[in-house]
Scaffold this active site. Structure first.
Site, mmCIF file in Angstrom:
data_model
loop_
_atom_site.group_PDB
_atom_site.id
_atom_site.type_symbol
_atom_site.label_atom_id
_atom_site.label_comp_id
_atom_site.label_asym_id
_atom_site.label_seq_id
_atom_site.Cartn_x
_atom_site.Cartn_y
_atom_site.Cartn_z
ATOM 1 N N HIS B 135 44.021 51.956 32.712
ATOM 2 C CA HIS B 135 44.727 51.421 33.948
ATOM 3 C C HIS B 135 44.108 51.986 35.141
ATOM 4 O O HIS B 135 43.848 51.408 36.162
ATOM 5 C CB HIS B 135 46.395 51.706 33.862
ATOM 6 C CG HIS B 135 47.103 51.654 35.247
ATOM 7 N ND1 HIS B 135 47.087 50.344 35.815
ATOM 8 C CD2 HIS B 135 47.531 52.637 36.035
ATOM 9 C CE1 HIS B 135 47.810 50.387 36.764
ATOM 10 N NE2 HIS B 135 47.961 51.617 37.291
ATOM 11 N N ARG B 144 36.884 50.883 44.062
ATOM 12 C CA ARG B 144 35.610 51.618 44.081
ATOM 13 C C ARG B 144 34.784 51.182 42.958
ATOM 14 O O ARG B 144 34.697 51.937 42.203
ATOM 15 C CB ARG B 144 35.849 53.147 44.086
ATOM 16 C CG ARG B 144 36.800 53.862 45.291
ATOM 17 C CD ARG B 144 37.136 55.275 44.905
ATOM 18 N NE ARG B 144 37.833 55.262 43.686
ATOM 19 C CZ ARG B 144 39.164 55.354 43.343
ATOM 20 N NH1 ARG B 144 39.880 55.232 44.514
ATOM 21 N NH2 ARG B 144 39.571 55.537 42.107
ATOM 22 N N GLU B 200 55.783 50.661 31.738
ATOM 23 C CA GLU B 200 55.582 52.294 31.307
ATOM 24 C C GLU B 200 56.606 52.702 30.277
ATOM 25 O O GLU B 200 57.752 52.055 30.167
ATOM 26 C CB GLU B 200 55.715 52.996 32.521
ATOM 27 C CG GLU B 200 55.188 52.514 33.883
ATOM 28 C CD GLU B 200 55.237 53.546 34.925
ATOM 29 O OE1 GLU B 200 55.527 54.743 34.600
ATOM 30 O OE2 GLU B 200 54.804 53.419 35.973
ATOM 31 N N LYS B 252 56.657 51.363 46.325
ATOM 32 C CA LYS B 252 57.362 51.819 45.194
ATOM 33 C C LYS B 252 58.890 51.964 45.003
ATOM 34 O O LYS B 252 59.629 51.470 44.133
ATOM 35 C CB LYS B 252 56.637 52.920 44.541
ATOM 36 C CG LYS B 252 55.239 52.735 44.146
ATOM 37 C CD LYS B 252 54.819 52.112 42.901
ATOM 38 C CE LYS B 252 53.221 52.264 42.612
ATOM 39 N NZ LYS B 252 53.163 51.711 41.266
#
Lengths: 426, 426
Positions: B135, B144, B200, B252
């Site tokens: 992930h 990046r 998760e 979040k």
């Protein structure tokens, strides 16, 4: 509603012009009389505490429904109007002309020197903001000299979630944390060598909001119950290594300290000031962060000071030395803006949640609210009385935060003190 | 201690090889019988729930001291040995040969279809980690491309604090959040257009540790009580704009969902696996994150799935479509390492704290645990049955997480499901 500036109290120490706690302040906290089981909610007055439980038992205070509960939470939950009316009643009890209340002084007052203050409330959520543009600029200029402020800074009251379990009340020792630090070929593991303080104002949430229901800026202050001092202790070497991409974690969550007295919204009415003027060329806050009241009275004219006293200074009976003094009125964002932003996505705030302002700094060195800025990451240490040098904190250093609002002709409204001694690593 | 693989139950549905809840599992949760005031702690068995309160009242369950308290907290606080012994006793109650318990079935069992599950415990702290290197790599490679993993990733189980107040139980609707999104010349404000899920595993802390007292890796699992599924809903457009320098916040904290059944450490004994093998050239974990037990059995062989069902699919009675399946055994860090790292600075964890693993992803597209990765930030949408396209979630989409451990010759140990429907913005 603010209390008449001329009002005096039958508690003599409250009339001393240097006290943080005149009858115009009346902050609320939870006290425990040392060596006894006397524990309850009290109001600071001069160098004394009015015990609300005892005043209620004697029929002096009416409508106090929370008896011995050692937390402000149920009171805070009722919102600011209840707090304001309680405050007016307490001012009446403590004012000079109330000789019948004064006759009960020995039963309703406790000396502050006889108590240990407890946490004022159970803090369920802690969000730390970054609302001082000077702090953000000073820190950013060390990391990105060509580009100190990120492009979002002037649009977003930047914040992140902190850890609540390790928030302690003033007077609690702070243990130097272990951590990972950058190193070659491998990071090193050991006690942090760059332990720092951060002077902040903390706002405590009173009325909550439901999940999914944003709080508009016009109503934001109705959800802020009061203020305290906050020292967001930081391990800068750990922070530098761990902080990307998801933000500070172990560099912050080993402890944060708060002062025990909560100064209510009402007590600060005389010290509300316009939101800080933004530099020419900066954008205005977006509409959801804009209101007339916020623009004209969203700021609070607190002065914040940091003092330090090393173990050697204590041993030689040398007084603490002031490290900085800065004005909270220069913050780029107001607490109303922070709270509104926090809830714009429907996030629910709960009674007792703590919102930290972020380090409060000015532009000049003697206004910088943490050592990272003040000593430029330890590179430019300062000297203590006796010749000790400090880039960051050493074991045994006590850090003392002080905060107050004052103005000519007005009684000083103090936040009191937030103290902590750094003790050696495990 | 795991329960004999051959054991069967007098609850017939528990013997179905496809059930998540055979007698070898026995996860604990808090149920509320719809339309009644019957509320309590129960254990899932097949498609039924054993009510611990009722079993205790009838003298079938011994030593159940928590009566009607609608939370697992007091049980969790006692640590894993108490949970393990309770589990053995419950297996004895439910095993096929216990005809006297079976005779009370109507009084001690509740149908899962008759209940609404509640939050299993009061979650006081929520820390979300980032322990799937796949992930981190997949996300990092979009931000990046030349340098997807930051240099700290292989040394630090990177984590950050989340918001507890907005954690909801499976089945709760999730409202699409508003937020600021990057824009020119100014950011825009409106409903997030890039709402995403994250699959998760959540670990719930049982025994706490005192402030200032790190938990060594050898003891870390004694502080983990059990596991659930966690959907850390995310607003990716908000995250992209707000996330630097202090990490995710409003992107979040509008909501996270957890599954209601907590699978205890003990039930997973047969599915413990070695820590994932690190690629050649990667450093070994630092000594404080290393133990023999963690290396040989620190992992858990969970399989995690994500399913989606749009409003149009529901209207046409089309079943949910599977979006991904990934193995938790590939995580770069184990929960023992995350917990030990979290406390290395003395940070105190509390009973009921939630540790999220971070999004669980594999390397291949059908193993990616969020849409940000799976659709490459929406640029490569996928198709639902009926032809709808998705880059991110649309209003009315239901996301269903499923998790289980299974292996030939073993009974399946399921985490159950974690469901949520995205509803329109306010």
């Amino acid at each position: 509603m603010s209390i008449d500036q001329k009002l005096e109290s039958w508690v003599a120490s409250a009339n001393d012009p240097t006290t943080d706690f005149p009858i115009q302040n009346l902050p609320v906290g939870v006290f425990h009389v040392r060596g006894s089981d006397r524990l309850g909610v009290g109001v600071a007055i001069g160098d004394k505490i009015l015990s609300l439980h005892d005043a209620s038992e004697l029929g002096i205070l009416q409508g106090w429904r929370w008896r011995d509960v050692p937390t402000l939470a149920p009171l805070m939950m009722e919102g600011n109007a209840t707090a304001a009316s309680l405050r007016q009643q307490i001012a009446g009890i403590l004012e000079r002309s109330n000789t019948s209340a004064a006759a009960h002084a020995s039963r309703i007052l406790v000396a502050q020197s006889d108590v240990i203050m407890r946490m004022p409330t159970d803090i369920r959520g802690y969000t730390d903001f970054y609302a001082s543009v000077n702090h953000a600029f000073n820190v950013g200029s060390m990391l990105r000299p060509e580009n100190p402020l990120l492009p979002n800074y002037k649009y977003i009251p930047v914040g992140y979630h902190g850890r609540t379990s390790s928030i302690v009340v003033s007077g609690t020792d702070i243990r130097r944390p272990w951590g990972q630090q950058k190193g070659e070929p491998e990071p090193s593991v050991g006690p942090s060598q760059w332990v720092d303080y951060e002077v902040e104002v903390g706002a405590l949430v009173g009325r909550d909001n439901a999940l999914g229901e944003p709080v508009r800026i016009e109503q934001a202050e109705e959800h802020i119950w009061g203020f305290c001092l906050l020292n967001d202790w930081s391990a800068r070497d750990v922070q530098a290594w761990e902080g990307q991409p998801l933000g500070p974690f172990l560099s912050k969550n080993f402890s944060s300290s708060i002062s025990p007295w909560v100064v209510t919204m009402d007590a600060l009415e005389p010290f509300r000031v316009p939101m800080a003027k933004r530099p020419v060329g900066d954008p205005s806050p977006l509409p959801y962060l804009t209101s007339d009241r916020n623009a004209s009275r969203g700021g609070i004219d607190f002065t914040l000071e940091v003092w330090i006293r090393s173990a050697a200074m204590r041993a030689r009976n040398v007084e603490a030395m002031r490290l900085s003094r800065a004005s909270f009125s220069e913050m780029y964002w107001t607490f109303a803006q922070m709270l509104t932003h926090h809830t714009m996505n429907g996030c629910n705030l709960q009674t007792g949640d703590l919102l930290g302002s972020g380090t409060v700094s000015g532009k000049r060195r003697e206004e910088m609210g943490c050592l990272l800025e003040r000593t430029r990451r330890g590179a430019e240490p300062f000297e203590l009385p006796g010749g000790e040098k400090r880039g960051f904190l050493e074991d045994g250093d006590e850090v003392i935060l002080r905060g107050y609002a004052e103005r000519d002709g007005m009684r000083r409204i103090g936040l009191g003190e937030c103290r902590g001694v750094l003790t050696p690593a495990i």
